[in-house]
Design an enzyme around this catalytic site. Structure first.
Site, PDB file in Angstrom:
ATOM      1  N   ARG A 148       0.978  -1.237  -0.144  1.00 43.50           N
ATOM      2  CA  ARG A 148       0.000  -0.186   0.157  1.00 43.50           C
ATOM      3  C   ARG A 148       0.878   1.196  -0.050  1.00 43.50           C
ATOM      4  O   ARG A 148       1.992   1.419   0.555  1.00 43.50           O
ATOM      5  CB  ARG A 148      -0.725   0.160   1.182  1.00 43.50           C
ATOM      6  CG  ARG A 148      -1.616  -1.086   1.349  1.00 43.50           C
ATOM      7  CD  ARG A 148      -2.638  -1.108   2.706  1.00 43.50           C
ATOM      8  NE  ARG A 148      -3.545  -2.315   2.748  1.00 43.50           N
ATOM      9  CZ  ARG A 148      -3.013  -3.389   3.354  1.00 43.50           C
ATOM     10  NH1 ARG A 148      -1.996  -3.646   3.789  1.00 43.50           N
ATOM     11  NH2 ARG A 148      -4.169  -4.341   3.393  1.00 43.50           N
ATOM     12  N   LYS A 172      -1.883  -3.132   8.104  1.00 40.44           N
ATOM     13  CA  LYS A 172      -3.196  -2.970   8.500  1.00 40.44           C
ATOM     14  C   LYS A 172      -3.406  -3.555  10.070  1.00 40.44           C
ATOM     15  O   LYS A 172      -3.169  -4.733   9.891  1.00 40.44           O
ATOM     16  CB  LYS A 172      -4.458  -3.223   7.982  1.00 40.44           C
ATOM     17  CG  LYS A 172      -4.536  -2.000   6.794  1.00 40.44           C
ATOM     18  CD  LYS A 172      -6.063  -2.012   6.108  1.00 40.44           C
ATOM     19  CE  LYS A 172      -6.168  -0.938   4.897  1.00 40.44           C
ATOM     20  NZ  LYS A 172      -7.202  -1.059   4.241  1.00 40.44           N
ATOM     21  N   HIS A 244      -3.218   3.224  -5.465  1.00 39.72           N
ATOM     22  CA  HIS A 244      -2.607   1.942  -5.485  1.00 39.72           C
ATOM     23  C   HIS A 244      -2.655   1.323  -6.583  1.00 39.72           C
ATOM     24  O   HIS A 244      -2.588  -0.051  -6.866  1.00 39.72           O
ATOM     25  CB  HIS A 244      -3.743   1.004  -4.697  1.00 39.72           C
ATOM     26  CG  HIS A 244      -3.754   1.456  -3.147  1.00 39.72           C
ATOM     27  ND1 HIS A 244      -2.662   1.674  -2.480  1.00 39.72           N
ATOM     28  CD2 HIS A 244      -4.738   1.851  -2.330  1.00 39.72           C
ATOM     29  CE1 HIS A 244      -2.874   1.897  -1.375  1.00 39.72           C
ATOM     30  NE2 HIS A 244      -4.070   2.176  -1.017  1.00 39.72           N
ATOM     31  N   ARG A 247      -0.049  -1.495  -6.775  1.00 43.32           N
ATOM     32  CA  ARG A 247      -0.524  -2.404  -5.990  1.00 43.32           C
ATOM     33  C   ARG A 247      -1.582  -3.430  -6.825  1.00 43.32           C
ATOM     34  O   ARG A 247      -1.197  -4.681  -6.626  1.00 43.32           O
ATOM     35  CB  ARG A 247      -1.103  -2.099  -4.724  1.00 43.32           C
ATOM     36  CG  ARG A 247      -1.700  -3.177  -3.862  1.00 43.32           C
ATOM     37  CD  ARG A 247      -2.195  -2.505  -2.401  1.00 43.32           C
ATOM     38  NE  ARG A 247      -2.991  -3.273  -1.663  1.00 43.32           N
ATOM     39  CZ  ARG A 247      -2.351  -4.314  -0.885  1.00 43.32           C
ATOM     40  NH1 ARG A 247      -0.987  -4.327  -0.668  1.00 43.32           N
ATOM     41  NH2 ARG A 247      -3.185  -4.944   0.084  1.00 43.32           N
ATOM     42  N   HIS A 270      -3.742  -9.187   2.899  1.00 41.11           N
ATOM     43  CA  HIS A 270      -5.117  -9.285   3.093  1.00 41.11           C
ATOM     44  C   HIS A 270      -5.469 -10.412   4.137  1.00 41.11           C
ATOM     45  O   HIS A 270      -5.034 -11.422   4.262  1.00 41.11           O
ATOM     46  CB  HIS A 270      -5.889  -9.725   1.788  1.00 41.11           C
ATOM     47  CG  HIS A 270      -5.897  -8.547   0.792  1.00 41.11           C
ATOM     48  ND1 HIS A 270      -6.215  -8.770  -0.540  1.00 41.11           N
ATOM     49  CD2 HIS A 270      -5.929  -7.088   0.833  1.00 41.11           C
ATOM     50  CE1 HIS A 270      -6.077  -7.609  -1.084  1.00 41.11           C
ATOM     51  NE2 HIS A 270      -5.760  -6.727  -0.270  1.00 41.11           N
ATOM     52  N   TYR A 279      -9.227  -9.751  -7.632  1.00 38.85           N
ATOM     53  CA  TYR A 279      -8.134  -9.641  -8.893  1.00 38.85           C
ATOM     54  C   TYR A 279      -8.454 -10.782  -9.858  1.00 38.85           C
ATOM     55  O   TYR A 279      -7.967 -10.861 -11.027  1.00 38.85           O
ATOM     56  CB  TYR A 279      -6.809  -9.566  -7.933  1.00 38.85           C
ATOM     57  CG  TYR A 279      -6.504  -8.231  -7.375  1.00 38.85           C
ATOM     58  CD1 TYR A 279      -6.381  -7.137  -7.937  1.00 38.85           C
ATOM     59  CD2 TYR A 279      -6.493  -8.339  -5.877  1.00 38.85           C
ATOM     60  CE1 TYR A 279      -6.104  -5.831  -7.249  1.00 38.85           C
ATOM     61  CE2 TYR A 279      -6.484  -7.125  -5.032  1.00 38.85           C
ATOM     62  CZ  TYR A 279      -6.214  -6.185  -5.691  1.00 38.85           C
ATOM     63  OH  TYR A 279      -5.977  -4.805  -5.096  1.00 38.85           O
TER      64      TYR A 279
END
Length: 298
Positions: A148, A172, A244, A247, A270, A279
């Site tokens: 990110r 995160k 992003h 990414r 994730h 994706y």
């Protein structure tokens, strides 16, 4: 109403301590919940008296008023967490948010760049200039790792191991992961550390890997402007851009070349596989287009 807003601040402090949410998320929650308190106040309601129907009416009104579904989903998340907190702290005897209906979110595919477009973007910086050499290294690291933007600008010297060819990322929820850099990114990092970073620091001692021109930590917004600048030079349509963008390209191109979905999930950081699965739709759409273009019976 001041007491209500003060209670929201107490909730946000508790949320930060428990979940270590990003400052951007906390600020968004603060805006959403302050708006909710004002909305309740105009209807003679408070955090103590609001019922499920009231909260559902607020969400419906937001959607009908042109509020994006994603913004409504964030508002719902903030409301649920607040009332769970109020119930847990014995401020309320019930949780009126428990049965709120979630707004339907459209599945938006990530903006995607082809491998040729990524190559043009990576070639855009002028590597004989220290500032653009920094940007070249940042773009290479971003595409090599799928970080990110906030993770990239937050990297420190101690986060990278050029000998091992990996970068340590704090993502995160304060979750740590190790991501391979690849030979190309390692080469440009070595070149930047030797010829670019010392010039940018100009004698200042900081641990930030990619400092700004003022020898400080770069902001996400600054790097986003740099990406747009190089995209223009590379002849890439601005509609294909997002902060992003590399990414997304990292994930899609890995899947296009046969990478396992769970490996991509791990590299992206994730926590939920369903977040990564979007994706696969991009990769499948690309295959469908190629089939239509080249198959004799398409």
């Amino acid at each position: 109403m001041k007491q209500e807003l003060a209670r929201i601040e107490q909730f946000l402090d508790a949320l930060w301590l428990e979940k270590n949410l990003a400052e951007n998320t906390l600020n968004a929650y603060r805006r959403d919940l302050s708006m909710m308190v004002e909305w309740l106040h105009h209807r003679g309601l408070t955090l103590a008296t609001a019922q499920s129907d009231d909260l559902q009416a607020l969400l419906a009104e937001r959607l009908e008023g042109g509020y994006k579904a994603t913004s409504s989903a964030r508002l719902l998340s903030a409301v649920r967490r607040l009332f769970q907190y109020l119930y847990r702290e014995k401020f309320r005897e019930d949780d009126p948010s428990a049965h709120l209906a979630s707004p339907k979110l459209p599945q938006r595919l990530p903006k995607d760049l082809s491998e040729a477009q990524v190559e043009r973007l990576l070639q855009a910086p002028l590597i004989d200039q220290p500032l653009e050499l920094r940007d070249k290294a940042m773009l290479e690291v971003l595409y090599a790792t799928g970080l990110r933007v906030s993770e990239l600008v937050g990297l420190t010297m101690s986060d990278i191991s050029l000998r091992q060819g990996v970068v340590r990322v704090i993502g995160k929820g304060n979750k740590e992961r190790l991501v391979p850099l690849g030979e190309e990114a390692v080469y440009w990092l070595e070149t930047y550390l030797e010829h670019g970073r010392p010039w940018l620091l100009n004698g200042v001692s900081i641990d930030v890997l990619f400092p700004s021109q003022r020898a400080q930590q770069m902001t996400r917004q600054t790097f986003w402007h740099r990406i747009k600048h190089y995209a223009v030079l590379a002849g890439i349509d601005s509609e294909k851009l997002s902060p992003h963008v590399l990414r997304h390209a990292f994930a899609t191109h890995l899947l296009n070349h046969g990478a396992d979905l769970r490996v991509v999930q791990m590299l992206l950081g994730h926590s939920d596989l369903s977040t990564t699965q979007i994706y696969t739709h991009v990769a499948t759409e690309r295959l469908r287009q190629l089939h239509q273009q080249h198959h004799p019976r398409a």
